[in-house]
Design a protein around this motif. Sequence first.
Motif, PDB file in Angstrom:
ATOM      1  N   GLN A   1      -3.755  15.059  -8.482  1.00  0.00           N
ATOM      2  CA  GLN A   1      -4.340  13.812  -7.975  1.00  0.00           C
ATOM      3  C   GLN A   1      -3.614  13.400  -6.694  1.00  0.00           C
ATOM      4  O   GLN A   1      -2.393  13.586  -6.556  1.00  0.00           O
ATOM      5  N   VAL A   2      -4.359  12.821  -5.766  1.00  0.00           N
ATOM      6  CA  VAL A   2      -3.781  12.241  -4.558  1.00  0.00           C
ATOM      7  C   VAL A   2      -4.679  11.097  -4.114  1.00  0.00           C
ATOM      8  O   VAL A   2      -5.900  11.155  -4.273  1.00  0.00           O
ATOM      9  N   GLY A   3      -4.036  10.032  -3.578  1.00  0.00           N
ATOM     10  CA  GLY A   3      -4.835   8.877  -3.167  1.00  0.00           C
ATOM     11  C   GLY A   3      -3.951   7.739  -2.713  1.00  0.00           C
ATOM     12  O   GLY A   3      -2.759   7.911  -2.420  1.00  0.00           O
ATOM     13  N   PHE A   4      -4.537   6.560  -2.662  1.00  0.00           N
ATOM     14  CA  PHE A   4      -3.834   5.354  -2.233  1.00  0.00           C
ATOM     15  C   PHE A   4      -3.721   4.391  -3.405  1.00  0.00           C
ATOM     16  O   PHE A   4      -4.620   4.340  -4.268  1.00  0.00           O
ATOM     17  N   GLN A   5      -2.633   3.635  -3.401  1.00  0.00           N
ATOM     18  CA  GLN A   5      -2.446   2.611  -4.432  1.00  0.00           C
ATOM     19  C   GLN A   5      -2.216   1.275  -3.743  1.00  0.00           C
ATOM     20  O   GLN A   5      -1.270   1.110  -2.985  1.00  0.00           O
ATOM     21  N   LEU A   6      -3.105   0.352  -3.989  1.00  0.00           N
ATOM     22  CA  LEU A   6      -3.015  -0.989  -3.412  1.00  0.00           C
ATOM     23  C   LEU A   6      -2.618  -1.977  -4.495  1.00  0.00           C
ATOM     24  O   LEU A   6      -3.224  -1.984  -5.580  1.00  0.00           O
ATOM     25  N   SER A   7      -1.596  -2.794  -4.197  1.00  0.00           N
ATOM     26  CA  SER A   7      -1.163  -3.810  -5.158  1.00  0.00           C
ATOM     27  C   SER A   7      -1.217  -5.176  -4.481  1.00  0.00           C
ATOM     28  O   SER A   7      -0.635  -5.364  -3.394  1.00  0.00           O
TER      29      SER A   7
ATOM     30  N   LEU B   1       0.848  -1.182   0.000  1.00  0.00           N
ATOM     31  CA  LEU B   1       0.000   0.000   0.000  1.00  0.00           C
ATOM     32  C   LEU B   1       0.887   1.237   0.000  1.00  0.00           C
ATOM     33  O   LEU B   1       1.820   1.347   0.818  1.00  0.00           O
ATOM     34  N   ASP B   2       0.611   2.170  -0.924  1.00  0.00           N
ATOM     35  CA  ASP B   2       1.366   3.410  -1.033  1.00  0.00           C
ATOM     36  C   ASP B   2       0.404   4.594  -1.089  1.00  0.00           C
ATOM     37  O   ASP B   2      -0.738   4.472  -1.549  1.00  0.00           O
ATOM     38  N   VAL B   3       0.874   5.725  -0.613  1.00  0.00           N
ATOM     39  CA  VAL B   3       0.209   6.993  -0.874  1.00  0.00           C
ATOM     40  C   VAL B   3       0.824   7.568  -2.140  1.00  0.00           C
ATOM     41  O   VAL B   3       2.056   7.651  -2.260  1.00  0.00           O
ATOM     42  N   VAL B   4      -0.022   7.941  -3.095  1.00  0.00           N
ATOM     43  CA  VAL B   4       0.485   8.446  -4.369  1.00  0.00           C
ATOM     44  C   VAL B   4      -0.145   9.799  -4.665  1.00  0.00           C
ATOM     45  O   VAL B   4      -1.278  10.095  -4.250  1.00  0.00           O
ATOM     46  N   GLY B   5       0.582  10.621  -5.336  1.00  0.00           N
ATOM     47  CA  GLY B   5       0.090  11.919  -5.750  1.00  0.00           C
ATOM     48  C   GLY B   5       0.786  12.355  -7.023  1.00  0.00           C
ATOM     49  O   GLY B   5       1.925  11.943  -7.295  1.00  0.00           O
ATOM     50  N   SER B   6       0.100  13.197  -7.819  1.00  0.00           N
ATOM     51  CA  SER B   6       0.702  13.669  -9.061  1.00  0.00           C
ATOM     52  C   SER B   6       0.150  15.034  -9.417  1.00  0.00           C
ATOM     53  O   SER B   6      -0.992  15.386  -9.074  1.00  0.00           O
ATOM     54  N   MET B   7       0.956  15.820 -10.106  1.00  0.00           N
ATOM     55  CA  MET B   7       0.573  17.115 -10.663  1.00  0.00           C
ATOM     56  C   MET B   7       0.947  17.093 -12.135  1.00  0.00           C
ATOM     57  O   MET B   7       2.103  16.816 -12.481  1.00  0.00           O
ATOM     58  N   THR B   8      -0.038  17.374 -13.004  1.00  0.00           N
ATOM     59  CA  THR B   8       0.199  17.284 -14.439  1.00  0.00           C
ATOM     60  C   THR B   8      -0.233  18.586 -15.116  1.00  0.00           C
ATOM     61  O   THR B   8      -1.310  19.132 -14.831  1.00  0.00           O
ATOM     62  N   LYS B   9       0.618  19.072 -15.985  1.00  0.00           N
ATOM     63  CA  LYS B   9       0.284  20.171 -16.878  1.00  0.00           C
ATOM     64  C   LYS B   9       0.592  19.714 -18.286  1.00  0.00           C
ATOM     65  O   LYS B   9       1.720  19.282 -18.562  1.00  0.00           O
ATOM     66  N   ALA B  10      -0.413  19.785 -19.182  1.00  0.00           N
ATOM     67  CA  ALA B  10      -0.226  19.227 -20.518  1.00  0.00           C
ATOM     68  C   ALA B  10      -0.957  20.070 -21.550  1.00  0.00           C
ATOM     69  O   ALA B  10      -1.907  20.816 -21.249  1.00  0.00           O
TER      70      ALA B  10
END
Length: 440
Positions: free
Chosen positions: A299-305, A274-283
């Motif tokens: 974006q921000v949230g959790f990633q479960l694998s 389980l990770d906390v993930v976040g991203s900022m994108t400009k396109a």
Amino acid sequence: MLKMTTLVLAVGLALPAFAAADLQSALIGAEATDATLASARANRDAGAENVDIARGKLLPQLSFQATSQYLQQTTVSSFGPSDFNGPSRSRQLNLRQAVFRPRDWAGLTIGQLQADYGEYKLASARADLWSRTVGAWIDVLAAKALRDTNAAAVASAQAAAEQERKRYAGGDGTRDAAAEAASQLLQAKAQLLDADLSLGAKRQAFKVLTRLDGSELDNARLPDISRLTVFPATEEDALARAVDTNPDLMAARAAEMINERRIAQAKADHMPTLDVVGSMTKAENDSTNTLGTSYSNHQVGFQLSVPLFSGGSLDAAQRQAAATYVASTADREAVEQRLRTQLDADWNTVAGLRERIKASHEMVAAAREQRRGADLGLKAGTKTWGDVSAADQLIARRESDLLNMIASMIKFQARILSLLPVTDPAWDAWTRELTALSQP
């Protein structure tokens, strides 16, 4: 330990090239120049980096990705074709923070154990180096004493050959006696040459190991081992210290613990992460849906694998880790067994050499009494220089045996101490006493 090693290296590098070659100086010089120790030190430093490598996987992971390209696109639909020509740009900042990663937590423990393993291997290399340095140092002293003994035998053999030559020339001797005395002189000279060559070789070996000039030891003498204290005092004490602190055994225990943790790491591959993930994108124009537009996305949230099926590779890795752990356990037991066997054998060898050295001292004393009797007889006219020469050669043979036994005993004591790290107080006490006993 790192600070101590750095200090020893700094002191060693500060030594002059031809410093007084007492045993302490030899040990410092060897530590400053030995390639094997340098390799162990570099491997220790490399192993220590495993801690930061493993810790880094648990710390925030930040990455940036940028794409810039020129886009030419033709889209055909029921309304007819449409063209787009223009730049396509994308910039993205990604953040990942581990929350639950059992494999990486096990990896951190493994990294710490790997750092410990490097420290133990360095300690083992230092103990071995100190043992080799003591051996090289004592070899020079023994070779020098043997050279001096053979030099005395040559002097009396020279006088004996000259006496027999004059007796034969004066008609009072025989040809065979003169020939025998001459051959004895050649033999004595050959032994002296051999001793000189051996001394030169031992000095060179000492110089290569320590970068100190072995000729500085000309003012030293072979230690009187009858006054040399045994460190540790008993075999039981030595064994107890070795089992607790022997660097090779400690390294084997660390390897066993590493492989035990690798089993846990292999099992962790079956567990979710389980990770906390976040991203900022400009396109701008980065996909078909965004042609002619630009956007910003956060974006921000959790990633479960969750691993479901890996074709059996994870199970195989777990079985492999278990087998490796069993092997490392056997390796650790083998190291401890060799340690006990070597200590027992070397301790008894030292005890046997002590008794043989006592007997050899008596034999040398008896030979010296024969030399004294021959000298008195020479003055009284009842003995010849041939008798004196024979006594000197007997002394040389017996002293040679004695010197070799003394050197061997000290080397075996060094082998016993090499089972302990050089930070053990026994090392310091023993080497200082050896140095004191070698002073003229």
